[in-house]
Design a protein around this motif. Structure first.
Motif, PDB file in Angstrom:
ATOM      1  N   ARG A  27       0.845  -1.191   0.000  1.00  0.00           N
ATOM      2  CA  ARG A  27       0.000   0.000   0.000  1.00  0.00           C
ATOM      3  C   ARG A  27       0.888   1.252   0.000  1.00  0.00           C
ATOM      4  NH1 ARG A  27       0.099   2.434   4.848  1.00  0.00           N
ATOM      5  NH2 ARG A  27       0.749   1.202   6.668  1.00  0.00           N
ATOM      6  N   ARG A 383      -6.859  -8.309   3.370  1.00  0.00           N
ATOM      7  CA  ARG A 383      -6.807  -6.886   3.659  1.00  0.00           C
ATOM      8  C   ARG A 383      -6.453  -6.605   5.119  1.00  0.00           C
ATOM      9  NH1 ARG A 383     -11.708  -3.729   4.746  1.00  0.00           N
ATOM     10  NH2 ARG A 383     -13.169  -4.966   5.985  1.00  0.00           N
ATOM     11  N   SER A 388      -2.215  -6.377   4.116  1.00  0.00           N
ATOM     12  CA  SER A 388      -2.408  -5.148   3.323  1.00  0.00           C
ATOM     13  C   SER A 388      -2.261  -5.424   1.830  1.00  0.00           C
ATOM     14  CB  SER A 388      -1.409  -4.066   3.757  1.00  0.00           C
ATOM     15  OG  SER A 388      -1.609  -3.704   5.093  1.00  0.00           O
ATOM     16  N   VAL A 390      -5.072  -6.304  -0.154  1.00  0.00           N
ATOM     17  CA  VAL A 390      -6.322  -5.981  -0.834  1.00  0.00           C
ATOM     18  C   VAL A 390      -6.964  -4.790  -0.142  1.00  0.00           C
ATOM     19  CG1 VAL A 390      -8.665  -6.803  -1.336  1.00  0.00           C
ATOM     20  CG2 VAL A 390      -6.721  -8.325  -1.711  1.00  0.00           C
ATOM     21  N   MET A 391      -7.541  -3.895  -0.953  1.00  0.00           N
ATOM     22  CA  MET A 391      -8.292  -2.754  -0.425  1.00  0.00           C
ATOM     23  C   MET A 391      -9.790  -3.041  -0.567  1.00  0.00           C
ATOM     24  SD  MET A 391      -6.082   0.462  -1.923  1.00  0.00           S
ATOM     25  CE  MET A 391      -6.383   0.050  -3.645  1.00  0.00           C
ATOM     26  N   PHE A 393      -8.800  -1.160   3.121  1.00  0.00           N
ATOM     27  CA  PHE A 393      -8.180  -1.607   4.355  1.00  0.00           C
ATOM     28  C   PHE A 393      -9.109  -1.322   5.531  1.00  0.00           C
ATOM     29  CE2 PHE A 393      -4.571  -0.152   1.625  1.00  0.00           C
ATOM     30  CZ  PHE A 393      -4.091  -1.422   1.314  1.00  0.00           C
ATOM     31  N   SER A 407      -4.019  -3.955  -3.511  1.00  0.00           N
ATOM     32  CA  SER A 407      -3.377  -2.710  -3.090  1.00  0.00           C
ATOM     33  C   SER A 407      -2.358  -2.221  -4.107  1.00  0.00           C
ATOM     34  CB  SER A 407      -2.705  -2.893  -1.728  1.00  0.00           C
ATOM     35  OG  SER A 407      -1.833  -4.005  -1.750  1.00  0.00           O
TER      36      SER A 407
END
Length: 657
Positions: A27, A383, A388, A390-391, A393, A407
């Motif tokens: 991210r 997420r 972190s 996958v969004m 979050f 991300s």
């Protein structure tokens, strides 16, 4: 190691406190992580300087070069400090064009949070009766002829300076293709209006409105599809360069030092080449450092800690595999759902590069055919703070309108499960993104054939193609929402609903045709078996007759040979008798001729020879007429008496003289 604060995920706050782990992974850096953001000081100064001169700055660069991090953790903190120096209240709004509801709705929601407006539902029903001060934000953004002036005036009235960040602006082109062209045009006109130099005397900290756009450079050419937008971008653009070597060294070492840890020179030497070798070098490097930090003792990142997580080359793929294992456990249905989730979150651009795809949770459930509980459980694992990947979050909610995406595209390009371009023995793509592309091509080819079938119902798939496609199609029936992805607004002249119905008809007709062909083949095989049995019977009978004939011939031959042998033995015996008789007669004859018992040798030999010649004539006659060759019995018999001309019978003692 000193811990200054707990790092709340993705929350943009006004506090700039160092996080527990100073490396964000995939991210982007957030504003609150500005104290551990290093290596881009020169670029931040350049962008801020350009923003002093213009209300709009378009920051573009290659994928993974750190555009979002530079703006969020570099430019925004400077903007906030400048506002504070000018006794202004800095307000920051970050919007992605692909956010739920589209860019206008997303911007309206963020503006409402910063500048709440009283809503009069009855008055809102007639926008013509509302003044700018009364309109709710969605209405104002939809009908206002000049956003910049209206938004700036509202911000100025609140003694605030507003900075709007359109992050990942390349998503605007996908939104434009999906039927929101009018909404997109409103956003473009808003940006064009800000493309001129800022009015004199409006310093950055005192200005009521500033806008920053981040976008991948390979989408710059697309900006020309709107009149005036390419010109505005040309005036306001900033190309973010590759991070310098000195900047990279600072980006590796300084965050760890700020958080009370360290990165050894050996580990840094292993990470440095990643920037020049990989297209997504910075995200890969940040992720490897994050993993190594968590694997190290007291934040001391060395070569062993880096190697323990797979090194820079494999850390991301290994982390994704570990997260997937936690998310699905031993449940095959969850593993299948996870594969379909990442198929939906990945795509290939026109150049064949793997890119991310943003979809709402509602659309994700439709495309995967999985229950919400299953989809959310898998997404929550990816997420989570420790991943972190996958969004959105946490703590952002994961409701049905939430936009889900990875991300960073580096996850899709580095994860072997997604990016493997090899094929298995059945010629199925191994990588999920390529399997999705392959299945999309299959679906579109079926849609074409279905159109032909609709015009002529005798046109169906061949037997081999039907056997291959039927299991694939039956699996697809569990996720009918998937075809909308490959039939947007009617691929090849038919909408997704029409495509589904026509392909269903084609597959049903092909299945019936396949069953008919199988029945025909079964009958032919039965007939072939009967013919084979008859042919085998004929051959067996023929062989039996032949064997009998052969046995009969052998038996007859054996009897003939036996008869011949017996005949030869009889003849041989006969000849022996005759020979003995001839010798005896010759002795008697010659003895009688001499008048005494003494036999003259010359006479004997001559007479014997004559008798033997007569025997030879008799033998030849016996071969021609063997039934006459049987020798007569009796001691008085002489075959030569009266039978040989010129030979006189020897006188006997009882004869009369």
């Amino acid at each position: 190691m000193s811990v200054l604060a707990i790092d709340a995920p993705q929350a943009e706050t006004r506090d700039t406190i160092a996080p527990v782990c100073p490396y964000p992974g995939l991210r982007p850096f957030s504003e609150r992580e500005s104290r551990v953001f290093f290596g881009r000081e020169g670029e931040v100064a350049a962008i801020t300087g350009l923003l002093e001169e213009r209300q709009l700055v378009v920051v573009h660069g290659a994928s993974g070069c750190g555009k979002s991090s530079v703006v969020r953790a570099g430019v925004i903190p400077v903007f906030r400090l400048d506002a504070m120096a000018n006794s202004m209240d800095a307000r920051i709004i970050i919007v992605r064009p692909g956010d739920p509801g589209g860019p206008l709705q997303a911007l309206a929601r963020k503006l409402e949070l910063e500048f709440p407006r009283e809503r009069d539902e009855e008055a809102a029903a007639d926008a013509a009766d509302l003044g700018d001060d009364d309109m709710p934000w969605p209405t104002l953004l939809a009908v206002s002829p000049d956003w910049a002036e209206d938004i700036g005036a509202i911000a100025a009235a609140a003694d605030a300076t507003l900075c709007i960040v359109f992050d990942q602006f390349e998503e605007i082109f996908a939104v434009n293709r999906t039927g929101s062209a009018a909404e997109v045009r409103r956003v473009i006109d808003f940006l064009i209006s800000l493309g001129e130099p800022a009015p004199e005397g409006t310093a950055l900290g005192k200005r009521s409105l500033s806008v920053i756009v981040t976008m991948r450079s390979d989408y710059l050419g697309h900006c020309a599809i709107w009149d005036g937008f390419a010109e505005a971008v040309n005036r306001c653009q900033y190309l973010l360069p590759r991070i310098s070597t000195v900047g990279l060294i600072r980006a590796i070492h300084e965050p760890a030092r700020r958080a009370g840890g360290s990165v050894t020179d050996g580990a840094a030497d292993l990470l440095m080449p990643v920037i020049s070798r990989e297209i997504d070098g910075l995200p890969i490097l940040q992720h490897a450092l994050m993993r190594a930090w968590h694997a190290s003792e007291d934040g001391r990142v060395n070569g062993a800690a880096l190697a323990g997580v797979g090194g820079a080359e494999h850390a991301l793929s290994r982390h994704a595999d570990e997260t997937l294992a936690v998310a699905v456990g031993d449940d095959p249905s969850r593993a299948e759902a996870a594969d379909w989730i990442f198929r939906s979150l990945s795509d290939l651009d026109s150049d064949g590069r793997i890119i991310r795809r943003s979809v709402s949770l509602r659309q994700l459930m439709a495309e995967t055919g999985a229950e919400r509980e299953t989809v959310c459980a898998i997404l929550d694992a990816f997420r989570a703070r420790a991943a972190s990947l996958v969004m959105p979050f946490p703590p952002d909610p994961l409701d049905e309108d939430a936009i889900v995406s990875v991300s960073h595209e580096a996850l899709l390009r580095q994860w072997e499960r997604v990016a493997d371009s090899q094929f298995d023995r059945k010629l199925r793509a191994r990588g999920l993104v390529y399997r999705e592309f392959q299945d999309g091509m299959i679906w579109r080819s079926l849609a074409i054939q279905a159109q032909s079938h609709a015009q002529d119902d005798t046109i169906v798939l061949g037997a081999a193609a039907t056997e291959q496609r039927l299991p694939w199609y039956r699996d697809l029936q569990k996720r009918p929402g998937w075809i909308a992805r490959h039939s947007p607004q009617g691929v090849l002249g038919a909408g997704s609903t029409g495509d589904w119905a026509s392909v269903a008809d084609l597959m049903a007709a092909s299945d019936r045709n396949l069953q008919r062909e199988k029945d025909l083949v079964a009958r032919l095989r039965r007939n072939q078996r009967l013919v084979s049995i008859f042919a085998v019977s004929i051959v067996a009978l023929t062989l039996l007759v032949a064997m009998l004939l052969i046995l009969r011939a052998v038996d007859e031959k054996s009897r003939a040979e036996q008869e011949n042998s017996e005949a030869a033995a009889a003849l041989s015996k006969l000849y022996k008798i005759q020979l003995d008789s001839a010798e005896a007669m010759a002795r008697r004859y010659c003895a009688g001729a001499s008048g005494g018992d003494t036999v003259e040798l010359a006479c004997y030999e001559r007479q014997k020879r004559a008798y033997l010649q007569e025997l030879a004539r008799n033998a030849r006659a016996a071969n021609v007429l063997p039934q006459q060759a049987a020798p007569p019995t009796g001691t008085a018999f002489s075959p030569f008496i009266g039978g040989v001309p010129g030979l006189a019978r020897a006188p006997q003692s009882g004869d009369k003289k």
